[in-house]
Design an enzyme around this catalytic site. Sequence first.
Site, mmCIF file in Angstrom:
data_model
loop_
_atom_site.group_PDB
_atom_site.id
_atom_site.type_symbol
_atom_site.label_atom_id
_atom_site.label_comp_id
_atom_site.label_asym_id
_atom_site.label_seq_id
_atom_site.Cartn_x
_atom_site.Cartn_y
_atom_site.Cartn_z
ATOM 1 N N GLU A 53 17.342 -4.523 -3.236
ATOM 2 C CA GLU A 53 16.656 -3.924 -4.388
ATOM 3 C C GLU A 53 17.624 -3.115 -5.267
ATOM 4 O O GLU A 53 17.688 -3.287 -6.472
ATOM 5 C CB GLU A 53 15.530 -3.013 -3.872
ATOM 6 C CG GLU A 53 14.777 -2.327 -4.984
ATOM 7 C CD GLU A 53 13.940 -1.147 -4.525
ATOM 8 O OE1 GLU A 53 13.918 -0.853 -3.306
ATOM 9 O OE2 GLU A 53 13.319 -0.507 -5.384
ATOM 10 N N HIS A 54 18.350 -2.192 -4.638
ATOM 11 C CA HIS A 54 19.335 -1.375 -5.368
ATOM 12 C C HIS A 54 20.728 -1.752 -4.903
ATOM 13 O O HIS A 54 20.977 -1.800 -3.702
ATOM 14 C CB HIS A 54 19.180 0.112 -5.043
ATOM 15 C CG HIS A 54 17.829 0.666 -5.320
ATOM 16 N ND1 HIS A 54 16.942 0.996 -4.320
ATOM 17 C CD2 HIS A 54 17.219 0.975 -6.487
ATOM 18 C CE1 HIS A 54 15.839 1.486 -4.855
ATOM 19 N NE2 HIS A 54 15.967 1.484 -6.173
HETATM 20 N N1 NAD Z 1 10.286 -1.231 -4.459
HETATM 21 C C1 NAD Z 1 10.220 -0.196 -5.263
HETATM 22 O O1 NAD Z 1 10.425 -0.307 -6.460
HETATM 23 C C2 NAD Z 1 9.870 1.155 -4.718
HETATM 24 C C3 NAD Z 1 9.967 2.271 -5.543
HETATM 25 C C4 NAD Z 1 9.562 3.496 -5.046
HETATM 26 C C5 NAD Z 1 9.043 3.610 -3.761
HETATM 27 N N2 NAD Z 1 8.974 2.502 -2.975
HETATM 28 C C6 NAD Z 1 8.406 2.539 -1.640
HETATM 29 O O2 NAD Z 1 7.100 3.022 -1.729
HETATM 30 C C7 NAD Z 1 6.705 3.437 -0.433
HETATM 31 C C8 NAD Z 1 5.833 4.648 -0.490
HETATM 32 O O3 NAD Z 1 5.211 4.707 0.762
HETATM 33 P P1 NAD Z 1 4.298 5.888 1.242
HETATM 34 O O4 NAD Z 1 3.734 5.473 2.531
HETATM 35 O O5 NAD Z 1 5.086 7.141 1.169
HETATM 36 O O6 NAD Z 1 3.182 6.040 0.136
HETATM 37 P P2 NAD Z 1 2.057 5.045 -0.397
HETATM 38 O O7 NAD Z 1 1.360 5.818 -1.446
HETATM 39 O O8 NAD Z 1 2.609 3.727 -0.726
HETATM 40 O O9 NAD Z 1 1.070 4.839 0.844
HETATM 41 C C9 NAD Z 1 0.229 5.851 1.280
HETATM 42 C C10 NAD Z 1 -1.058 5.221 1.750
HETATM 43 O O10 NAD Z 1 -0.823 4.359 2.861
HETATM 44 C C11 NAD Z 1 -2.026 4.250 3.574
HETATM 45 N N3 NAD Z 1 -1.758 4.261 5.005
HETATM 46 C C12 NAD Z 1 -1.250 5.255 5.739
HETATM 47 N N4 NAD Z 1 -1.168 4.900 7.024
HETATM 48 C C13 NAD Z 1 -1.643 3.646 7.110
HETATM 49 C C14 NAD Z 1 -1.817 2.720 8.178
HETATM 50 N N5 NAD Z 1 -1.481 3.014 9.429
HETATM 51 N N6 NAD Z 1 -2.317 1.519 7.902
HETATM 52 C C15 NAD Z 1 -2.643 1.190 6.638
HETATM 53 N N7 NAD Z 1 -2.513 2.026 5.590
HETATM 54 C C16 NAD Z 1 -2.013 3.231 5.827
HETATM 55 C C17 NAD Z 1 -2.898 5.396 3.177
HETATM 56 O O11 NAD Z 1 -4.035 4.892 2.539
HETATM 57 C C18 NAD Z 1 -2.084 6.192 2.197
HETATM 58 O O12 NAD Z 1 -2.857 6.618 1.110
HETATM 59 C C19 NAD Z 1 7.989 3.630 0.358
HETATM 60 O O13 NAD Z 1 8.096 2.596 1.312
HETATM 61 C C20 NAD Z 1 9.068 3.491 -0.687
HETATM 62 O O14 NAD Z 1 10.254 2.970 -0.183
HETATM 63 C C21 NAD Z 1 9.357 1.286 -3.456
HETATM 64 ZN ZN ZN Z 2 14.685 5.917 -4.062
#
Ligand code: NAD
Ligand code: ZN
EC number: 1.1.1.308
Length: 442
Positions: free
Chosen positions: A319-320
């Site tokens: 990705e990066h």
């Molecule tokens: N590809 C990209 O461009 C990019 C950019 C920024 C962030 N990201 C990614 O976004 C992600 C953010 O993840 P996050 O978890 O912090 O936030 P998120 O907002 O994506 O997910 C949170 C949600 O996950 C759900 N959840 C929690 N536990 C769970 C379970 N056991 N089963 C199913 N659902 C569940 C809940 O509903 C919660 O609201 C990170 O993996 C980060 O690397 C990707």
């Molecule tokens: Zn980042």
Amino acid sequence: MTIEYLKRGKSLEQRAEDDAKVRQVVETTLADIEARGDVAVRELAEKFDKDSRDSYRLSEDEIQTLIAAVAPSDIQDIKFAQAQVRRFAEAQRASMTDIEVETLPGVILGHKNIPVQSVGCYVPAGKFPMVASAHMSVLTASVAGVPRIAATTAPFKGQPNPAVIAAMHMAGAHEIYVLGGMQGVGALALGTETIEPVHMLVGPGNAFVAEAKRQLFGRVGIDLFAGPTETMVIADETVDAELCATDLLGQAEHGYNSPAVLLTNSRALAEETLAEIERLLQVLPTAETAGASWRDYGEVIVCDSYDEMLAVADDIASEHVQVMTDRDDWFLENMTCYGALFLGPRTNVANGDKVIGTNHTLPTNKAGRYTGGLWVGKFLKTHSYQRVTTDAAAAEIGAYCSRLCLLEGFVGHAEQANVRVRRYGGINVPYGEAAPHTNSQE
Ligand SMILES: NC(=O)c1ccc[n+]([C@@H]2O[C@H](COP(=O)([O-])OP(=O)(O)OC[C@H]3O[C@@H](n4cnc5c(N)ncnc54)[C@H](O)[C@@H]3O)[C@@H](O)[C@H]2O)c1
Ligand SMILES: [Zn+2]
């Protein structure tokens, strides 16, 4: 070719197993949201986020109260970041023009770019409240001219994060929801008794969010597969282990499953970076996630040559990709598969994530082989149109069309052409037969 792995992450089989588990959970959950609407959404919000607020859509009053809780200096910083994202998005928008050309005398073909009419923007907030994701999706949709922008975010520690809500509002969201994960994207795409379904979902998220978007594709549009963050550092001896280790752990901290890969032609740098990472993991406050990602998905690959580094980098399609070598522009010229490039030691992935103006929603899981990241163009649909302005053109293109339809056996299609050859060309084509060749045709 000698490529040596000083450290390897989970095997492809293990990664596929993890993916299969997520796929299964998402499938069941989306079917439930479709069948039971708001009731299912509420149960999921209570189960995963312990959130049972009266309405998951924030009222104008709630939005204003949350914005008032953000420090003025933080608002200034958000404004700065949004100005950078807007500036770049507007320049990209300007590069996409509507066209109209006369391809043959009397034949006018064109295309126009029309904004998607409603989008759902997911802003992650499970582990970190990702304020910047609001600029990347909501603001970019605004620049594209999307008339209905619904933004949703997970509650952070039980509450909507004020800075995230402020950023969504400042970026131009028309509706704001506090729904995370599968229930957030599921409700927006499928619709419920209280939520009008959108035409397209965008934004990054964890493995569940990315997989839910993938399964919803077809039902609605999606921007791209943007799952758990990945990072790659391509470095030679022009830089040191401190920069490499910091850049790897900086992105590994996103979660427990963020691959970070060092690709280098220097064994010394590889070994020093491995040691530096161990040292930093002792002091980094987010070492719990960064350390888990590094343990399970971290890789250190030593190559013999720059050509090998290029081949491995394209194959991984991270990705990066942070490039810090004596030939950064050579990588820019030659790399073909990646989310975004960060060239030279003066910039870094965090700049792109938070402030510099390029979009941080980028392809993961090798999606960089077939798409770049989110940008204003993803919110625009390019539609063609055509017009024939002279009788001669109608007859001439019609005669070709008549014959080409019958070549495929399409008699009804051929008649669409024939009726025009008769009417505008004055040529008598018997019903269901091919129009004759004329001298003017070539
Ligand atoms: N590809 C990209 O461009 C990019 C950019 C920024 C962030 N990201 C990614 O976004 C992600 C953010 O993840 P996050 O978890 O912090 O936030 P998120 O907002 O994506 O997910 C949170 C949600 O996950 C759900 N959840 C929690 N536990 C769970 C379970 N056991 N089963 C199913 N659902 C569940 C809940 O509903 C919660 O609201 C990170 O993996 C980060 O690397 C990707
Ligand atoms: Zn980042």
